[in-house]
Scaffold this motif. Structure first.
Motif, PDB file in Angstrom:
ATOM      1  N   ARG A 191      -5.952 -18.468  -8.070  1.00  0.00           N
ATOM      2  CA  ARG A 191      -5.771 -18.338  -9.784  1.00  0.00           C
ATOM      3  C   ARG A 191      -4.648 -18.771  -9.837  1.00  0.00           C
ATOM      4  O   ARG A 191      -4.305 -19.104 -11.078  1.00  0.00           O
ATOM      5  CB  ARG A 191      -5.622 -16.826 -10.340  1.00  0.00           C
ATOM      6  N   GLY A 192      -3.937 -19.585  -9.237  1.00  0.00           N
ATOM      7  CA  GLY A 192      -2.476 -19.922  -9.237  1.00  0.00           C
ATOM      8  C   GLY A 192      -1.298 -19.203  -9.304  1.00  0.00           C
ATOM      9  O   GLY A 192       0.099 -19.919  -9.972  1.00  0.00           O
ATOM     10  N   LEU A 193      -1.848 -18.286  -9.158  1.00  0.00           N
ATOM     11  CA  LEU A 193      -0.182 -17.398  -9.134  1.00  0.00           C
ATOM     12  C   LEU A 193       0.313 -17.324  -7.926  1.00  0.00           C
ATOM     13  O   LEU A 193       0.974 -16.332  -7.613  1.00  0.00           O
ATOM     14  CB  LEU A 193      -1.141 -15.391  -9.317  1.00  0.00           C
ATOM     15  N   HIS A 194       0.979 -18.625  -8.011  1.00  0.00           N
ATOM     16  CA  HIS A 194       2.628 -19.047  -6.857  1.00  0.00           C
ATOM     17  C   HIS A 194       3.619 -17.889  -7.259  1.00  0.00           C
ATOM     18  O   HIS A 194       3.929 -17.421  -6.281  1.00  0.00           O
ATOM     19  CB  HIS A 194       2.486 -20.246  -6.774  1.00  0.00           C
ATOM     20  N   GLY A 195       3.749 -17.735  -8.210  1.00  0.00           N
ATOM     21  CA  GLY A 195       4.772 -16.589  -8.457  1.00  0.00           C
ATOM     22  C   GLY A 195       4.474 -15.344  -7.992  1.00  0.00           C
ATOM     23  O   GLY A 195       5.599 -14.775  -6.993  1.00  0.00           O
ATOM     24  N   CYS A 196       3.367 -14.805  -7.589  1.00  0.00           N
ATOM     25  CA  CYS A 196       3.381 -13.470  -7.804  1.00  0.00           C
ATOM     26  C   CYS A 196       3.280 -13.753  -5.684  1.00  0.00           C
ATOM     27  O   CYS A 196       3.272 -12.447  -5.290  1.00  0.00           O
ATOM     28  CB  CYS A 196       1.858 -13.261  -8.077  1.00  0.00           C
ATOM     29  N   ALA A 197       2.452 -15.160  -5.320  1.00  0.00           N
ATOM     30  CA  ALA A 197       2.283 -14.773  -4.085  1.00  0.00           C
ATOM     31  C   ALA A 197       3.664 -15.192  -3.336  1.00  0.00           C
ATOM     32  O   ALA A 197       4.093 -14.522  -1.986  1.00  0.00           O
ATOM     33  CB  ALA A 197       1.449 -16.753  -3.923  1.00  0.00           C
ATOM     34  N   GLU A 218      -0.931  -7.446 -16.375  1.00  0.00           N
ATOM     35  CA  GLU A 218      -2.428  -6.965 -17.013  1.00  0.00           C
ATOM     36  C   GLU A 218      -3.479  -6.587 -15.825  1.00  0.00           C
ATOM     37  O   GLU A 218      -4.311  -5.857 -15.723  1.00  0.00           O
ATOM     38  CB  GLU A 218      -2.850  -7.576 -17.407  1.00  0.00           C
ATOM     39  N   PHE A 219      -2.905  -6.213 -14.842  1.00  0.00           N
ATOM     40  CA  PHE A 219      -3.452  -6.767 -13.585  1.00  0.00           C
ATOM     41  C   PHE A 219      -3.288  -5.426 -12.554  1.00  0.00           C
ATOM     42  O   PHE A 219      -4.028  -5.622 -11.311  1.00  0.00           O
ATOM     43  CB  PHE A 219      -3.303  -7.728 -12.526  1.00  0.00           C
ATOM     44  N   GLY A 221       4.507 -19.172 -12.509  1.00  0.00           N
ATOM     45  CA  GLY A 221       3.775 -18.652 -11.593  1.00  0.00           C
ATOM     46  C   GLY A 221       2.767 -17.922 -11.696  1.00  0.00           C
ATOM     47  O   GLY A 221       2.502 -16.513 -11.083  1.00  0.00           O
ATOM     48  N   PHE A 222       3.473 -16.331 -13.068  1.00  0.00           N
ATOM     49  CA  PHE A 222       2.780 -15.461 -13.266  1.00  0.00           C
ATOM     50  C   PHE A 222       1.536 -15.378 -13.809  1.00  0.00           C
ATOM     51  O   PHE A 222       1.361 -16.448 -14.753  1.00  0.00           O
ATOM     52  CB  PHE A 222       3.933 -14.386 -13.363  1.00  0.00           C
ATOM     53  N   PRO A 223       0.945 -14.387 -14.820  1.00  0.00           N
ATOM     54  CA  PRO A 223       0.262 -13.868 -14.820  1.00  0.00           C
ATOM     55  C   PRO A 223       0.027 -14.755 -16.462  1.00  0.00           C
ATOM     56  O   PRO A 223      -0.636 -14.621 -16.930  1.00  0.00           O
ATOM     57  CB  PRO A 223      -0.995 -12.215 -14.846  1.00  0.00           C
ATOM     58  N   ALA A 224       1.317 -13.494 -17.254  1.00  0.00           N
ATOM     59  CA  ALA A 224       1.246 -14.250 -18.671  1.00  0.00           C
ATOM     60  C   ALA A 224       3.384 -13.535 -18.457  1.00  0.00           C
ATOM     61  O   ALA A 224       3.579 -13.207 -17.496  1.00  0.00           O
ATOM     62  CB  ALA A 224       0.700 -12.872 -19.175  1.00  0.00           C
ATOM     63  N   GLY A 265       0.819  -1.069  -0.040  1.00  0.00           N
ATOM     64  CA  GLY A 265       0.124   0.151  -0.178  1.00  0.00           C
ATOM     65  C   GLY A 265       0.711   1.331  -0.164  1.00  0.00           C
ATOM     66  O   GLY A 265       0.324   2.549  -0.826  1.00  0.00           O
ATOM     67  N   ALA A 266       2.362   1.273   0.806  1.00  0.00           N
ATOM     68  CA  ALA A 266       3.144   2.333   0.464  1.00  0.00           C
ATOM     69  C   ALA A 266       3.595   2.372  -0.563  1.00  0.00           C
ATOM     70  O   ALA A 266       4.609   3.231  -0.687  1.00  0.00           O
ATOM     71  CB  ALA A 266       3.566   2.545   1.912  1.00  0.00           C
ATOM     72  N   CYS A 267       3.922   1.627  -1.781  1.00  0.00           N
ATOM     73  CA  CYS A 267       4.172   1.395  -2.918  1.00  0.00           C
ATOM     74  C   CYS A 267       3.752   1.643  -4.194  1.00  0.00           C
ATOM     75  O   CYS A 267       2.600   2.463  -3.966  1.00  0.00           O
ATOM     76  CB  CYS A 267       4.547  -0.652  -3.162  1.00  0.00           C
ATOM     77  N   CYS A 268       4.473   1.980  -5.795  1.00  0.00           N
ATOM     78  CA  CYS A 268       3.283   2.182  -6.637  1.00  0.00           C
ATOM     79  C   CYS A 268       3.706   1.137  -7.235  1.00  0.00           C
ATOM     80  O   CYS A 268       3.561   1.683  -8.769  1.00  0.00           O
ATOM     81  CB  CYS A 268       4.069   3.263  -7.149  1.00  0.00           C
ATOM     82  N   GLY A 269       3.344   0.144  -6.992  1.00  0.00           N
ATOM     83  CA  GLY A 269       3.519  -1.169  -7.773  1.00  0.00           C
ATOM     84  C   GLY A 269       4.625  -1.492  -8.586  1.00  0.00           C
ATOM     85  O   GLY A 269       4.681  -1.865 -10.263  1.00  0.00           O
ATOM     86  N   LEU A 270       5.577  -0.993  -8.339  1.00  0.00           N
ATOM     87  CA  LEU A 270       6.855  -1.282  -8.749  1.00  0.00           C
ATOM     88  C   LEU A 270       7.072  -2.738  -8.909  1.00  0.00           C
ATOM     89  O   LEU A 270       8.357  -2.607 -10.435  1.00  0.00           O
ATOM     90  CB  LEU A 270       8.234  -0.819  -7.474  1.00  0.00           C
ATOM     91  N   CYS A 271       7.210  -3.175  -8.188  1.00  0.00           N
ATOM     92  CA  CYS A 271       7.521  -5.064  -8.772  1.00  0.00           C
ATOM     93  C   CYS A 271       6.463  -5.988  -9.978  1.00  0.00           C
ATOM     94  O   CYS A 271       6.977  -6.284 -10.636  1.00  0.00           O
ATOM     95  CB  CYS A 271       7.091  -6.025  -7.257  1.00  0.00           C
ATOM     96  N   CYS A 272       4.913  -5.127  -9.971  1.00  0.00           N
ATOM     97  CA  CYS A 272       4.228  -5.361 -11.138  1.00  0.00           C
ATOM     98  C   CYS A 272       4.967  -4.485 -12.625  1.00  0.00           C
ATOM     99  O   CYS A 272       4.296  -5.238 -13.407  1.00  0.00           O
ATOM    100  CB  CYS A 272       2.920  -4.721 -10.850  1.00  0.00           C
ATOM    101  N   VAL A 273       5.824  -3.913 -12.064  1.00  0.00           N
ATOM    102  CA  VAL A 273       5.959  -3.513 -13.632  1.00  0.00           C
ATOM    103  C   VAL A 273       7.956  -3.263 -13.918  1.00  0.00           C
ATOM    104  O   VAL A 273       8.146  -3.829 -15.271  1.00  0.00           O
ATOM    105  CB  VAL A 273       6.439  -1.268 -13.754  1.00  0.00           C
TER     106      VAL A 273
END
Length: 294
Positions: free
Chosen positions: A83-89, A66-67, A54-57, A37-45
């Motif tokens: 969703r089986g996104l174990h890499g994200c988890a 994409e999410f 285990g990531f979305p795509a 919540g204190a980040c700006c989605g850095l790992c997602c980019v």
């Protein structure tokens, strides 16, 4: 999840002493846990994704997931396991995301026109490496058998803290390999002290590939699983007293009813990749993953 009194653990009729003492770095330790919540989605980019891990795509580094919402929040964060996104988890930035967003860039996000996204992503990746090393050093400082090495642990921690204060361009360009080599060598010596205290044998490693192995009933006290493959290994009911888990691949490992309270160098992301339940006993500094059985 707080660690209950370790001296209550038994090996045969013998009471086992606690390996961990109070952490001397409580304030620092709190900064090494991810606060999305204190980040700006850095790992997602900033990160490269592979659907097979285990990531979305599949996606290249620098492209938003994409999410990722326009407000830089994960739209499926509460359903990663379903969703089986174990890499994200399993991914853990060790608090580097909020540190870079707040301290290095002063709250500026990667979408802001004044931000150099490439430098921001580079600073984040370097900070993640530094924070990961700090995570292990914080635990090393609390390990009673490693007390003779405490001065060296403190010195390495100070070095890392100084490096993470570098301006963003210098942090992004930093070669962390020499520092990692020094820290890894020290952590190996820390582990050897723990191994001796836990009664492990010098040759207790016995290989690195335990994928799918049934380890129930095995004597794992003082066992070295550092960087080992424990994918889908069966550790149900095991007591991992003084067991080294640094870098071990625990994807799908069954930790139900296992006692992990006095294992060493276990990180939150490893738990996120494993399977556990309400009977799994955890170290004080780690949280029970939301996707585990109750």
């Amino acid at each position: 999840m707080r660690r209950t009194a370790a001296p209550g653990q038994k090996r045969g009729g013998e009471s086992l002493p606690a390996l961990h003492g109070p952490s001397p770095y409580r304030a620092l330790e709190r900064t090494l846990s991810a606060d999305c919540g204190a980040c700006c989605g850095l790992c997602c980019v900033a990160l490269y994704f592979a659907a097979g891990e285990g990531f979305p795509a599949d996606k290249p580094a620098g492209k938003p997931c994409e999410f990722l919402t326009p407000k830089d929040r994960c739209a499926v964060h509460d359903s990663l396991y379903a969703r089986g996104l174990h890499g994200c988890a399993a991914y853990d930035c060790f608090g580097a995301g909020q540190y870079v967003a707040r301290e290095v860039y002063g709250g500026c996000g990667w979408r802001d026109p004044e931000a150099d996204a490439g430098v921001l992503f580079g600073a984040f990746l370097t900070a993640q490496r530094l924070h990961q090393m700090l995570w292990y050093l914080v635990e090393a400082a609390a390990l009673k058998p490693a007390a003779p090495l405490r001065a060296e642990v403190d010195a390495r921690a100070v070095e890392l803290l100084e490096l993470r204060r570098l301006p963003a361009p210098e942090l992004a360009a930093l070669d962390a390999v020499p520092c990692r080599q020094r820290v890894n060598g020290l952590l190996r010596r820390v582990w050897e002290e723990v191994r001796r205290a836990a009664g492990g044998r010098p040759d207790a490693r016995g290989g690195t590939d335990f994928a799918g192995k049934d380890l129930r009933g095995a004597e794992l006290a003082g066992r070295d699983f550092g960087m080992a493959l424990l994918i889908a290994a069966d550790l149900r009911g095991c007591r991992l007293y003084g067991t080294n888990l640094i870098g071990a691949d625990l994807r799908g490992a069954d930790l139900r009813d296992a006692d992990l309270r006095e294992c060493v160098f276990l990180a939150q992301g490893q738990l996120g990749a494993a399977r556990g339940n309400g009977g799994t006993l955890l170290p004080e500094r780690l949280a029970r993953p939301a996707g585990w059985e109750r």
